[in-house]
Design an enzyme around this catalytic site. Structure first.
Site, PDB file in Angstrom:
ATOM      1  N   ARG A   1     -39.577  40.795 103.284  1.00  0.00           N
ATOM      2  CA  ARG A   1     -39.896  39.929 104.429  1.00  0.00           C
ATOM      3  C   ARG A   1     -39.356  38.395 104.098  1.00  0.00           C
ATOM      4  NH1 ARG A   1     -41.820  35.374 106.453  1.00  0.00           N
ATOM      5  NH2 ARG A   1     -43.614  35.381 105.221  1.00  0.00           N
TER       6      ARG A   1
ATOM      7  N   HIS B   1     -42.614  28.161  95.536  1.00  0.00           N
ATOM      8  CA  HIS B   1     -41.168  28.083  95.632  1.00  0.00           C
ATOM      9  C   HIS B   1     -40.703  27.409  94.210  1.00  0.00           C
ATOM     10  CE1 HIS B   1     -40.177  29.335  99.886  1.00  0.00           C
ATOM     11  NE2 HIS B   1     -41.317  29.872  99.680  1.00  0.00           N
TER      12      HIS B   1
ATOM     13  N   CYS C   1     -36.461  28.958 103.204  1.00  0.00           N
ATOM     14  CA  CYS C   1     -37.134  28.671 104.501  1.00  0.00           C
ATOM     15  C   CYS C   1     -36.056  27.993 105.477  1.00  0.00           C
ATOM     16  CB  CYS C   1     -38.433  27.908 104.300  1.00  0.00           C
ATOM     17  SG  CYS C   1     -39.050  27.483 105.927  1.00  0.00           S
TER      18      CYS C   1
END
Length: 314
Positions: free
Chosen positions: A15, A213, A244
């Site tokens: 996802r 991240h 993102c």
């Protein structure tokens, strides 16, 4: 605080990782990737997101993916497939597809909240209250995400107290687990530990998860720093996929392969078969046309090369 003996990994690659890919990944490839991750021993795999395909075209097949996984003859009863549901419409679609766990997300930065979901933090929490109420009525588990827990691409450093407040709101709503996301990868072991300590004063540490991240190469170090405080749940992404679209400069999530390498090296159990995990990483990397160059994968290749050469120092 002692390090945990066992860690749960929440795989977010299918996802959070794939949604950032420009090329549309076929449904069959997504399903095969998730099946391989389950085969590798991961017990929580974020399968998809029930969002508008106009905003995230990659997730247009969310219902098809989830239904296929739940009906698969390869399905393992112990594996959960949480899905992201940003609003009631998405939640209803997820329930219709058979979802048994959903996730909602808020931010610790007002500007990021506006850029990401076009509303304030307070407004987003009110919106999610309806989702949580509906999920609770159906006995569906809810996971919460908090973005920009250390720093924001628009506001800079984020006050840990604000992160902790948002985490507490999600916890009070009924989220069984709160994932703390260093969205732009600006965290360091010191800033991440400070943030966790403040959050853990409001939410039990066993209900918190780390989501880091790797923009500045600090993600694995931040996982280690979190372990030192007793955190035992971490989000990670196969092959380090992700990023993102609303956080300029943010690179992929910490690679599942690298986190497993760290944890196994520390003697911490994960239930993950590293060889099968690396095979899953290679599978999706080959499909996306990328060299599979995660550090853990390189280390395995080097080790095999050394073992095959007589006289090599071990």
């Amino acid at each position: 605080m002692t390090r945990p003996l066992r860690v749960k990994l929440v795989e977010v690659g299918p996802r959070d990782g794939l949604q950032n890919e420009q090329q549309i990944v076929p449904t069959a490839i997504k399903i095969e990737l998730i099946e391989r991750l389950a085969d590798a021993g991961l017990v929580a795999i974020e399968a998809t997101s029930f969002v508008s395909p106009r905003w995230v075209p990659q997730m247009a097949d969310s219902a098809e993916v989830l239904r296929a996984l739940l009906a698969s003859p390869r399905r393992r009863p112990a594996v959960s497939y949480p899905v992201l549901t940003p609003n009631l419409k998405g939640f209803d679609a997820a329930v219709e597809a058979g979802a048994q766990e959903v996730a909602i997300f808020a931010a610790a930065s007002e500007t990021f909240s506006q850029k990401n979901i076009n509303c304030s933090i307070g407004e987003s929490l009110k919106r999610y209250a309806a989702v949580v109420d509906s999920a609770s009525a159906l006995e569906i588990k809810i996971r919460g995400y908090v973005s920009c827990v250390v720093a924001c691409p628009y506001e800079g450093a984020v006050d840990p107290a604000r992160t902790a407040w948002v985490a507490r709101q999600l916890y009070d709503m009924g989220c069984h687990e709160i994932s703390l996301g260093d969205t732009i990868g600006a965290g360091t072991p010191t800033s991440v530990q400070r943030m966790i300590e403040v959050c853990a004063a409001l939410v039990p540490i066993e209900r918190l998860a780390g989501h880091y991240h790797d923009t500045y190469g600090m993600a694995v170090a931040n996982v280690y720093a979190s372990l030192e405080l007793g955190m035992a749940v971490f989000d990670s992404s196969i092959a380090g996929l992700g990023g993102c679209p609303y956080a300029p400069g943010a690179s992929g999530n910490v690679a599942t392969e690298d986190v497993v390498f760290l944890l196994h090296g520390l003697g911490i159990e994960t239930g993950v078969d590293r060889d099968k995990l690396l095979a899953a990483g290679e599978f999706i990397s080959l499909y996306l046309g990328r060299d599979y160059r995660r550090r853990a994968a390189r280390n395995k290749a080097l080790a095999l090369e050394c073992h095959s050469q007589p006289g090599t120092v071990q």
